[in-house]
Structures are given as structure tokens and as C-alpha cells.
Motif scaffolding. Structure first.
Motif, PDB file in Angstrom:
ATOM      1  N   THR A  19       0.863  -1.180   0.000  1.00 52.91           N
ATOM      2  CA  THR A  19       0.000   0.000   0.000  1.00 52.91           C
ATOM      3  C   THR A  19       0.897   1.227   0.000  1.00 52.91           C
ATOM      4  OG1 THR A  19      -0.142   0.119   2.419  1.00 52.91           O
ATOM      5  CG2 THR A  19      -1.870  -1.126   1.280  1.00 52.91           C
ATOM      6  N   PHE A  20       0.401   2.289  -0.612  1.00 53.11           N
ATOM      7  CA  PHE A  20       1.114   3.555  -0.660  1.00 53.11           C
ATOM      8  C   PHE A  20       0.109   4.672  -0.430  1.00 53.11           C
ATOM      9  CE2 PHE A  20       2.430   7.401  -2.791  1.00 53.11           C
ATOM     10  CZ  PHE A  20       3.746   7.544  -2.392  1.00 53.11           C
ATOM     11  N   GLU A  21       0.411   5.525   0.540  1.00 52.07           N
ATOM     12  CA  GLU A  21      -0.394   6.714   0.811  1.00 52.07           C
ATOM     13  C   GLU A  21       0.528   7.908   0.685  1.00 52.07           C
ATOM     14  OE1 GLU A  21      -3.704   6.770   1.734  1.00 52.07           O
ATOM     15  OE2 GLU A  21      -3.883   4.583   1.734  1.00 52.07           O
ATOM     16  N   GLY A  22       0.101   8.919  -0.059  1.00 55.60           N
ATOM     17  CA  GLY A  22       0.937  10.097  -0.214  1.00 55.60           C
ATOM     18  C   GLY A  22       0.111  11.354  -0.349  1.00 55.60           C
ATOM     19  N   LEU A  23       0.628  12.445   0.170  1.00 56.47           N
ATOM     20  CA  LEU A  23       0.023  13.762   0.024  1.00 56.47           C
ATOM     21  C   LEU A  23       1.117  14.709  -0.428  1.00 56.47           C
ATOM     22  CD1 LEU A  23      -2.309  15.756   0.260  1.00 56.47           C
ATOM     23  CD2 LEU A  23      -1.643  16.094   2.657  1.00 56.47           C
ATOM     24  N   ALA A  24       0.990  15.227  -1.650  1.00 59.35           N
ATOM     25  CA  ALA A  24       1.972  16.155  -2.201  1.00 59.35           C
ATOM     26  C   ALA A  24       1.420  17.568  -2.131  1.00 59.35           C
ATOM     27  CB  ALA A  24       2.293  15.789  -3.642  1.00 59.35           C
ATOM     28  N   ARG A  25       2.292  18.498  -1.749  1.00 57.94           N
ATOM     29  CA  ARG A  25       1.947  19.916  -1.706  1.00 57.94           C
ATOM     30  C   ARG A  25       2.637  20.610  -2.876  1.00 57.94           C
ATOM     31  NH1 ARG A  25       2.794  17.652   2.823  1.00 57.94           N
ATOM     32  NH2 ARG A  25       5.013  18.097   2.886  1.00 57.94           N
ATOM     33  N   ALA A  26       1.878  21.397  -3.640  1.00 53.74           N
ATOM     34  CA  ALA A  26       2.380  22.110  -4.823  1.00 53.74           C
ATOM     35  C   ALA A  26       3.131  21.171  -5.766  1.00 53.74           C
ATOM     36  CB  ALA A  26       3.249  23.289  -4.407  1.00 53.74           C
ATOM     37  N   PRO A  27       2.538  19.989  -6.083  1.00 54.67           N
ATOM     38  CA  PRO A  27       3.241  19.065  -6.967  1.00 54.67           C
ATOM     39  C   PRO A  27       3.324  19.631  -8.383  1.00 54.67           C
ATOM     40  CG  PRO A  27       0.988  18.334  -6.686  1.00 54.67           C
ATOM     41  CD  PRO A  27       1.188  19.509  -5.757  1.00 54.67           C
ATOM     42  N   GLY A  28       4.421  19.323  -9.038  1.00 55.18           N
ATOM     43  CA  GLY A  28       4.587  19.788 -10.406  1.00 55.18           C
ATOM     44  C   GLY A  28       5.398  18.817 -11.221  1.00 55.18           C
ATOM     45  N   ALA A  29       5.152  18.880 -12.543  1.00 54.83           N
ATOM     46  CA  ALA A  29       5.919  18.081 -13.495  1.00 54.83           C
ATOM     47  C   ALA A  29       5.854  18.779 -14.842  1.00 54.83           C
ATOM     48  CB  ALA A  29       5.357  16.669 -13.604  1.00 54.83           C
ATOM     49  N   GLY A  30       6.995  18.867 -15.517  1.00 55.81           N
ATOM     50  CA  GLY A  30       7.040  19.430 -16.857  1.00 55.81           C
ATOM     51  C   GLY A  30       6.514  20.847 -16.952  1.00 55.81           C
ATOM     52  N   GLY A  31       6.697  21.642 -15.905  1.00 54.68           N
ATOM     53  CA  GLY A  31       6.249  23.035 -15.938  1.00 54.68           C
ATOM     54  C   GLY A  31       4.820  23.256 -15.490  1.00 54.68           C
ATOM     55  N   HIS A  32       4.087  22.231 -15.164  1.00 57.17           N
ATOM     56  CA  HIS A  32       2.704  22.343 -14.688  1.00 57.17           C
ATOM     57  C   HIS A  32       2.669  22.083 -13.194  1.00 57.17           C
ATOM     58  CE1 HIS A  32       1.328  22.421 -18.843  1.00 57.17           C
ATOM     59  NE2 HIS A  32       2.170  21.415 -19.073  1.00 57.17           N
ATOM     60  N   ARG A  33       1.861  22.851 -12.468  1.00 56.94           N
ATOM     61  CA  ARG A  33       1.756  22.706 -11.015  1.00 56.94           C
ATOM     62  C   ARG A  33       0.295  22.628 -10.605  1.00 56.94           C
ATOM     63  NH1 ARG A  33       6.300  22.484  -8.287  1.00 56.94           N
ATOM     64  NH2 ARG A  33       8.037  23.696  -8.982  1.00 56.94           N
ATOM     65  N   ASP A  34       0.082  22.035  -9.430  1.00 57.59           N
ATOM     66  CA  ASP A  34      -1.248  21.948  -8.844  1.00 57.59           C
ATOM     67  C   ASP A  34      -1.140  22.356  -7.378  1.00 57.59           C
ATOM     68  OD1 ASP A  34      -3.944  21.392  -8.521  1.00 57.59           O
ATOM     69  OD2 ASP A  34      -3.818  19.436  -9.473  1.00 57.59           O
ATOM     70  N   ASP A  35      -2.293  22.532  -6.726  1.00 58.28           N
ATOM     71  CA  ASP A  35      -2.282  22.895  -5.308  1.00 58.28           C
ATOM     72  C   ASP A  35      -1.833  21.726  -4.442  1.00 58.28           C
ATOM     73  OD1 ASP A  35      -3.211  25.467  -5.796  1.00 58.28           O
ATOM     74  OD2 ASP A  35      -5.305  24.821  -5.707  1.00 58.28           O
ATOM     75  N   SER A  36      -2.425  20.557  -4.672  1.00 58.75           N
ATOM     76  CA  SER A  36      -2.080  19.371  -3.899  1.00 58.75           C
ATOM     77  C   SER A  36      -2.514  18.129  -4.666  1.00 58.75           C
ATOM     78  CB  SER A  36      -2.745  19.392  -2.514  1.00 58.75           C
ATOM     79  OG  SER A  36      -4.142  19.358  -2.652  1.00 58.75           O
ATOM     80  N   LEU A  37      -1.990  17.003  -4.230  1.00 52.66           N
ATOM     81  CA  LEU A  37      -2.341  15.727  -4.839  1.00 52.66           C
ATOM     82  C   LEU A  37      -2.284  14.663  -3.758  1.00 52.66           C
ATOM     83  CD1 LEU A  37      -2.836  13.881  -7.347  1.00 52.66           C
ATOM     84  CD2 LEU A  37      -0.336  13.690  -7.521  1.00 52.66           C
ATOM     85  N   ALA A  38      -3.383  13.929  -3.587  1.00 52.47           N
ATOM     86  CA  ALA A  38      -3.432  12.823  -2.632  1.00 52.47           C
ATOM     87  C   ALA A  38      -3.491  11.523  -3.422  1.00 52.47           C
ATOM     88  CB  ALA A  38      -4.646  12.944  -1.730  1.00 52.47           C
ATOM     89  N   LEU A  39      -2.631  10.579  -3.047  1.00 43.40           N
ATOM     90  CA  LEU A  39      -2.606   9.270  -3.688  1.00 43.40           C
ATOM     91  C   LEU A  39      -2.821   8.182  -2.659  1.00 43.40           C
ATOM     92  CD1 LEU A  39       0.528   9.433  -6.036  1.00 43.40           C
ATOM     93  CD2 LEU A  39      -1.850   9.360  -6.734  1.00 43.40           C
TER      94      LEU A  39
END
Length: 185
Positions: free
Chosen positions: A158-178
Motif C-alpha cells: 500500500t502507498f499513501e501520499g500527500l503532495a503539496r504544490a506538486p509539479g511536473a514538466g512546468g505544470h503545477r497543482d495545489d495538492s495531490l493525494a494518492l
């Protein structure tokens, strides 16, 4: 016996190293490792400590350990304690930091015939400093927990993750929960 040993093209715990070596002092079922160095591409792992063994188990204590590359510099909080037997490796204590990031690994990593009961927790992990290809342009930070359990050859994870200001390839988001889970079958 006081000597130095080296290996090339070696794999340990599923990780390939181009070279590995250490000066050592061999005693009665003990070995003092004065300067372990292992290289994998641009990553250099260094450590020093002491190992001991009996007929059916072994242990390793490191008073210093670090992993450095062009992207990260993880330094272990001593001591690092590992032990094992024919059925696997136990991470008794492995805590490390890279700047504000923290990583803790504990539990059993299965060998043939063994059982997984392993957990990794990371806090404030900088996504750009985890060793992924730089052209991915990763950014942001994350808190994660990964658990592996089950029999050797049939692990469950199992994997639980919470990213703050995640980005890739010049694009960013506020957060991402996996929240992910899987198995070999």
C-alpha cells in the motif's frame, strides 16, 4: 586480519551498484568496516560500522551512513541497525534526512521463504530531490507511507501520499493525494 575488499557490478537488496568496497578488520565472527563506499551512476554511498554473525543470523550497526548524488544528500541519524537471517533482512532502525526531509524505514524485507512486514515513512520529501530524471521537472514536496506485507513471492503493498504544490514538466497543482495498493498477482 586487516584488509581491503572490492566488488564490481554487484546487486544488494535489489539495487545495482557499479562498484562497492571497504577497508575492514576481521575478528572472531565480527568485522569492523572502516570506510564502505558503493557507487551507482552518480550516487555515492558511504558508511562505517561493525557487523557480527552467528550460524543462523547476522547484524550490522553503522555509526555513519550517507548517500549523495547530484540530486540529493541523505544523511543517516546514527545508529543504522540492520539484522537478518536466511529468511530476510530486518530494518531495526534506519532514519535519515536530506535538508528538511525525513525518512524512516523499519521492519522485515523478505528473502526466499520469508515474510514481508516493512514500512517506509517520509516527511517533507522534495520531489525534485528523489533521484528521478531531471527532465521530468518535478517540484513540490510530499509526505508518504509505504507498507509491504505478505509472503516472499506474493507481497502486498500500500502507498499513501500527500503532495503539496506538486509539479511536473512546468505544470503545477495545489495538492495531490494518492492512495494505491497492489500485489504480485
Amino acid at each position: 586480519l586487516n584488509a581491503r575488499a572490492g566488488l564490481g557490478d554487484v546487486t544488494f537488496l535489489g539495487v545495482h551498484f557499479d562498484s562497492a568496497g571497504s577497508a575492514f578488520l576481521l575478528g572472531n565472527q565480527t568485522v569492523s568496516l572502516a570506510g564502505i563506499e558503493a557507487r551507482a551512476a552518480d550516487t555515492l554511498i558511504t558508511a562505517a560500522g561493525r557487523a557480527s554473525w552467528e550460524a543462523d543470523r547476522w547484524s550490522l550497526g553503522l555509526e555513519r551512513a550517507e548517500a549523495r548524488s547530484s540530486q540529493f544528500h541523505w544523511v543517516a541519524d546514527p545508529p543504522v541497525l540492520l539484522s537478518g537471517d536466511s529468511r530476510g533482512v530486518v530494518f531495526d532502525r534506519l532514519h535519515a534526512r536530506d535538508g528538511a526531509a525525513r525518512l524512516a524505514i523499519e521492519g522485515r524485507w523478505a528473502g526466499p521463504g520469508g515474510v514481508y512486514d516493512w514500512t517506509a515513512r517520509g516527511e517533507r520529501l522534495e520531489l525534485a530531490r528523489l533521484g528521478f530524471p531531471t527532465d521530468w521537472g518535478l517540484g513540490g514536496s510530499a509526505d508518504i507511507e509505504m507498507r509491504v506485507s505478505g509472503a516472499s513471492g506474493d507481497p502486498r503493498w500500500t502507498f499513501e501520499g500527500l503532495a503539496r504544490a506538486p509539479g511536473a514538466g512546468g505544470h503545477r497543482d495545489d495538492s495531490l493525494a494518492l492512495s494505491l495498493a497492489g500485489s504480485a498477482g
